[in-house]
Design a protein around this motif. Structure first.
Motif, PDB file in Angstrom:
ATOM      1  N   THR A 354     -24.417  15.442  40.047  1.00 52.78           N
ATOM      2  CA  THR A 354     -24.884  16.339  38.981  1.00 52.78           C
ATOM      3  C   THR A 354     -26.334  16.008  38.628  1.00 52.78           C
ATOM      4  N   PRO A 355     -27.280  16.478  39.417  1.00 52.68           N
ATOM      5  CA  PRO A 355     -28.688  16.195  39.104  1.00 52.68           C
ATOM      6  C   PRO A 355     -29.160  16.982  37.889  1.00 52.68           C
ATOM      7  N   GLU A 356     -30.097  16.402  37.171  1.00 52.11           N
ATOM      8  CA  GLU A 356     -30.648  17.075  35.988  1.00 52.11           C
ATOM      9  C   GLU A 356     -31.310  18.400  36.349  1.00 52.11           C
ATOM     10  N   SER A 357     -31.839  18.495  37.564  1.00 51.96           N
ATOM     11  CA  SER A 357     -32.510  19.731  37.981  1.00 51.96           C
ATOM     12  C   SER A 357     -31.559  20.918  38.014  1.00 51.96           C
ATOM     13  N   ALA A 358     -30.244  20.671  38.166  1.00 54.92           N
ATOM     14  CA  ALA A 358     -29.278  21.782  38.112  1.00 54.92           C
ATOM     15  C   ALA A 358     -29.300  22.418  36.726  1.00 54.92           C
ATOM     16  N   GLY A 359     -29.353  21.585  35.688  1.00 55.36           N
ATOM     17  CA  GLY A 359     -29.437  22.106  34.325  1.00 55.36           C
ATOM     18  C   GLY A 359     -30.784  22.719  34.018  1.00 55.36           C
ATOM     19  N   ASP A 360     -31.824  22.232  34.680  1.00 56.02           N
ATOM     20  CA  ASP A 360     -33.159  22.798  34.483  1.00 56.02           C
ATOM     21  C   ASP A 360     -33.223  24.256  34.918  1.00 56.02           C
ATOM     22  N   TYR A 361     -32.423  24.596  35.919  1.00 53.47           N
ATOM     23  CA  TYR A 361     -32.581  25.911  36.534  1.00 53.47           C
ATOM     24  C   TYR A 361     -31.379  26.843  36.427  1.00 53.47           C
ATOM     25  N   ALA A 362     -30.199  26.400  36.807  1.00 55.01           N
ATOM     26  CA  ALA A 362     -29.205  27.421  37.123  1.00 55.01           C
ATOM     27  C   ALA A 362     -27.763  27.110  36.793  1.00 55.01           C
ATOM     28  N   SER A 363     -27.427  25.928  36.265  1.00 56.64           N
ATOM     29  CA  SER A 363     -26.011  25.679  35.980  1.00 56.64           C
ATOM     30  C   SER A 363     -25.519  26.558  34.833  1.00 56.64           C
ATOM     31  N   GLY A 364     -26.439  26.890  33.919  1.00 53.82           N
ATOM     32  CA  GLY A 364     -26.086  27.753  32.790  1.00 53.82           C
ATOM     33  C   GLY A 364     -26.467  27.164  31.448  1.00 53.82           C
ATOM     34  N   THR A 365     -26.500  25.837  31.333  1.00 54.95           N
ATOM     35  CA  THR A 365     -26.883  25.213  30.069  1.00 54.95           C
ATOM     36  C   THR A 365     -28.380  25.381  29.833  1.00 54.95           C
ATOM     37  N   ASN A 366     -28.817  25.163  28.602  1.00 51.97           N
ATOM     38  CA  ASN A 366     -30.211  25.403  28.259  1.00 51.97           C
ATOM     39  C   ASN A 366     -31.051  24.157  28.482  1.00 51.97           C
ATOM     40  N   HIS A 367     -32.257  24.342  29.009  1.00 57.99           N
ATOM     41  CA  HIS A 367     -33.109  23.174  29.269  1.00 57.99           C
ATOM     42  C   HIS A 367     -34.184  22.978  28.198  1.00 57.99           C
ATOM     43  N   THR A 368     -34.180  23.787  27.159  1.00 56.52           N
ATOM     44  CA  THR A 368     -35.118  23.561  26.058  1.00 56.52           C
ATOM     45  C   THR A 368     -34.436  22.629  25.065  1.00 56.52           C
TER      46      THR A 368
END
Length: 428
Positions: A354-368
């Motif tokens: 589960t790399p952080e970059s997945a959350g940065d782009y496309a898993s669905g959670t917010n990266h702000t």
């Protein structure tokens, strides 16, 4: 190579010094931002055009792009790239659409009904960074929940590129979000423009978006100068990786560098139970960094980062909660044993895959997300960030009989006779 500290040797004062980041000890950033805000307030559009010339090295004839220009730019990217942005949009929308819920009416006493209803914030400003890296993903992260919330006016600001326009990726995101105009302003000056308004840029009610230390400082300052609110302090990015002997050092190094390449003021912290892993990660950092196009930026960020050696995962979580990271990655077979102990973190990534970059782009959670330790008291952006929850109450004749004497007594003991009379006159 990461400088390593032994957690058992750190005093509380040492820990406080270690977790401090993005400080402005001489107020140099604040003074610069104050000047920028004053210029925008006094000179409006002219100031924005001047700052574009100074900071972005571009001469603007106008401060915005409209639908036709946005559509033209959006078509310059490949279909594969468009499809990737569409999938990210869909996943972000799916996750955030579950956050808008209607609450039930509560009858606190017979005849006394209370409830809350959701209303969108009418005018929101979205800041999309565009310095050393242009971030179309941030536009999706902010624009999607704003659309779900039902905000009537969405003002988007992003620094102009050398062409005086935006890139095709940001343009395609604007199409997905059905936003027909983008304003060409960046940095602290964009925050000031959205807070105070200019002849061209509308004043908004709330400002969203991450940025560098100047953007973060500007958000904090305009909130104190106007009736405009902000999402959170969201400055230079950071990650804390908690890893044990089961972690893959190549994965850990890649996760640290993914954060480090954001900017020289980003921070990547490794907390580990295994000294051998620390050595292996340092070796991987040396090898992987040479292959990065942004290796100079990443190298400077790594210089400002460090590792902490702990006895076990529980002790690692103690340090993590002190640090309150924007991103927390737990690379361990035993991640389930520590999740209940996570108190302070913006977003958490569990397990080896589960790399952080997945959350940065496309898993669905917010990266702000909150940075610089603000995860102790702030949440990341969600649909809740774009709405207000207004309380309602309605009291029937029966309800007034039940609650009236209580209100009269409490008003009287506080010495507020008019409050008591407002009930008494109705009881008569």
């Amino acid at each position: 190579m990461l400088k390593t500290y032994q957690y058992k040797d750190l005093t509380p004062a040492d820990i406080q010094n270690l977790i401090r980041r993005n400080t402005d000890p001489n107020n140099a950033i604040q003074q610069t931002v104050e000047t920028i805000i004053q210029d925008v307030v006094q000179s409006g559009d002219d100031a924005l055009i001047g700052f574009a010339r100074k900071f972005d090295q571009v001469e603007l004839s106008k401060l915005y792009l409209e639908k036709a220009e946005i559509e033209e730019l959006a078509m310059t990217i490949s279909r594969d790239q468009q499809r990737a942005l569409e999938i990210a949009f869909q996943n972000i929308h799916k996750f955030h659409s579950t956050q808008l819920r209607r609450e039930r009416v509560t009858e606190t006493m017979p005849g006394v009904k209370c409830w809350r209803e959701v209303r969108p914030i009418e005018k929101v400003g979205l800041y999309i960074p565009g310095g050393s890296a242009v971030l179309p993903s941030t536009l999706l992260m902010l624009g999607v929940p704003a659309r779900i919330a039902g905000c009537k006016e969405i003002v988007v600001c992003s620094p102009p590129q050398k062409s005086g326009k935006i890139n095709g990726f940001v343009a395609y995101c604007l199409l997905l979000l059905k936003i027909d105009r983008i304003y060409l302003a960046g940095g602290a000056q964009a925050i000031a423009a959205m807070a105070f308004g200019t002849a061209t840029l509308p004043k908004v009610d709330k400002i969203f978006g991450p940025g560098n230390q100047f953007v973060t400082k500007a958000k904090a300052m305009v909130q104190g100068m106007t009736n405009v609110s902000i999402d959170m302090p969201a400055g230079p990015s950071e990650v804390l990786v908690l890893a044990d002997h089961t972690a893959n050092p190549a994965y850990v190094a890649a996760d640290l560098l993914a954060q480090a390449e954001h900017g020289v003021d980003s921070q990547a912290v490794l907390v580990s139970t295994d000294e051998k892993l620390l050595s292996a990660v340092n070796k991987e950092l040396t090898q992987q960094i040479d292959d990065l196009p942004r290796r100079e930026i990443a190298a400077k960020a790594i210089e400002n980062s460090y590792a902490v050696l702990v006895q076990d995962l529980a002790e690692g979580m103690q340090f993590s909660n002190h640090y309150a990271p924007e991103h927390l990655i737990i690379e361990s077979d035993s991640w389930q044993t520590v999740t209940n102990h996570i108190l302070n973190a913006g977003s958490v990534f569990l397990g080896h895959l589960t790399p952080e970059s997945a959350g940065d782009y496309a898993s669905g959670t917010n990266h702000t997300l909150p940075t610089s330790g603000y995860a102790r008291s702030y949440s990341g952006v969600s649909v809740d960030s774009f709405v207000k929850k207004i309380t309602f109450q309605q009291i029937s004749e029966e309800g007034l009989q039940h609650i009236g004497s209580v209100v009269e007594t409490l008003a009287e003991l506080e010495g507020l006779q008019a409050h008591k009379n407002a009930v008494s006159i109705r009881k008569k």
